[in-house]
Design a protein around this motif. Structure first.
Motif, PDB file in Angstrom:
ATOM      1  N   GLU A  58       1.359   4.213  -2.812  1.00 33.02           N
ATOM      2  CA  GLU A  58       0.937   5.691  -2.754  1.00 33.02           C
ATOM      3  C   GLU A  58       2.418   6.506  -3.275  1.00 33.02           C
ATOM      4  OE1 GLU A  58       0.689   5.609   1.355  1.00 33.02           O
ATOM      5  OE2 GLU A  58      -1.488   4.780   1.361  1.00 33.02           O
ATOM      6  N   GLN A  59       3.689   5.705  -3.111  1.00 26.40           N
ATOM      7  CA  GLN A  59       4.890   6.539  -3.477  1.00 26.40           C
ATOM      8  C   GLN A  59       4.938   6.543  -4.923  1.00 26.40           C
ATOM      9  OE1 GLN A  59       7.560   4.550  -0.774  1.00 26.40           O
ATOM     10  NE2 GLN A  59       7.358   6.538   0.752  1.00 26.40           N
ATOM     11  N   ARG A 105      -0.753  -1.210  -7.524  1.00 28.14           N
ATOM     12  CA  ARG A 105      -2.155  -0.843  -7.167  1.00 28.14           C
ATOM     13  C   ARG A 105      -3.272  -1.906  -7.747  1.00 28.14           C
ATOM     14  NH1 ARG A 105       0.516   4.100  -7.963  1.00 28.14           N
ATOM     15  NH2 ARG A 105      -0.386   4.345 -10.001  1.00 28.14           N
ATOM     16  N   GLN A 153       0.867  -1.310  -0.009  1.00 29.97           N
ATOM     17  CA  GLN A 153       0.049   0.284  -0.146  1.00 29.97           C
ATOM     18  C   GLN A 153       0.861   1.223   0.140  1.00 29.97           C
ATOM     19  OE1 GLN A 153      -2.602  -0.648   3.406  1.00 29.97           O
ATOM     20  NE2 GLN A 153      -4.295  -1.411   1.981  1.00 29.97           N
ATOM     21  N   ARG A 154       1.931   1.181   0.644  1.00 24.06           N
ATOM     22  CA  ARG A 154       2.918   2.376   0.913  1.00 24.06           C
ATOM     23  C   ARG A 154       3.739   2.459  -0.481  1.00 24.06           C
ATOM     24  NH1 ARG A 154       3.535   7.209   3.567  1.00 24.06           N
ATOM     25  NH2 ARG A 154       5.833   7.799   3.552  1.00 24.06           N
TER      26      ARG A 154
END
Length: 217
Positions: free
Chosen positions: A77-78, A88, A73-74
């Motif tokens: 996002e990055q 994703r 998830q991190r």
């Protein structure tokens, strides 16, 4: 540990809360053998080679846990590039084999159990048909799956001409809980040098003492 770019920017630091189980399996094909001048239609080396080729092309079902989900998830996002898009897409449906296979081809070992041939031993003379051919297959097993589960799946993959034996039962422990006090302590330890470092839960694809301490509570 963590990752820091050359310009001093911190990518992230990780906190291992899970790891895959380590297990070795012995694959064995046997035959009555004979003389190489009179080949038989069945051959232990060919049987083992066929089994290993099937294993090479096989992919275990995708899996996810709180450690890998939080980590990716991190990442999603990055990363604004193609890799982030793949991550994703997989997080949106972790059971989607196409997306999982694509992510696995880039970031090997984190979306499922993986098994690979590491050693082979076959035959007993250059002019004789082989009576035995065996291989060691090393597996890194996703938490939530047992060594016996994987043995049965390997047996189904390779067929009845080859037997699959689990050498030693692996130590497989569930992920540790994400305790806020542990994360706070880790963040405080990083603060003097990396005050804004993201701390990510992480699952190791390799083996460490963590499996034993985690299994002991």
């Amino acid at each position: 540990g963590g990752s820091v770019f050359k310009d001093g920017r911190v990518e992230s630091f990780v906190l291992q809360i899970a790891e895959k189980g380590y297990a070795d399996y012995k694959l064995v094909a046997t035959n009555i053998g004979g003389h190489s001048s009179q080949p038989r239609p069945d051959n232990a080396i060919y049987a083992l080679a066929g089994a290993l080729k099937t294993l090479e092309e096989y992919r275990f079902k995708p899996m996810i846990n709180e450690a890998t989900r939080a980590f990716y998830q991190r990442v999603g996002e990055q990363d604004k590039g193609v890799y982030g898009e793949i991550v994703r897409n997989w997080l949106a449906d972790p059971d989607d084999r196409q997306n999982a296979d694509l992510l696995e081809s880039i970031d090997s070992g984190y979306t499922r159990t993986r098994c690979v041939a590491t050693m082979v031993d076959a035959g007993h003379a250059p002019n004789a048909l082989p009576q035995k051919a065996e291989a060691n297959v090393n597996c890194r097993i996703f938490p939530g799956t047992t060594g016996e589960d994987i043995r049965r799946e390997l047996q189904a993959i390779v067929g009845q001409e080859v037997t699959v034996e689990l050498r030693d039962p692996p130590v497989i422990a569930p992920p540790s809980p994400l305790r806020p006090d542990i994360i706070e302590a880790y963040t405080k330890a990083l603060a003097p040098r990396f005050p804004d470092a993201p701390v990510l839960p992480w699952m190791s694809a390799g083996a460490s003492d963590g499996a034993y301490t985690r299994a002991a509570g």
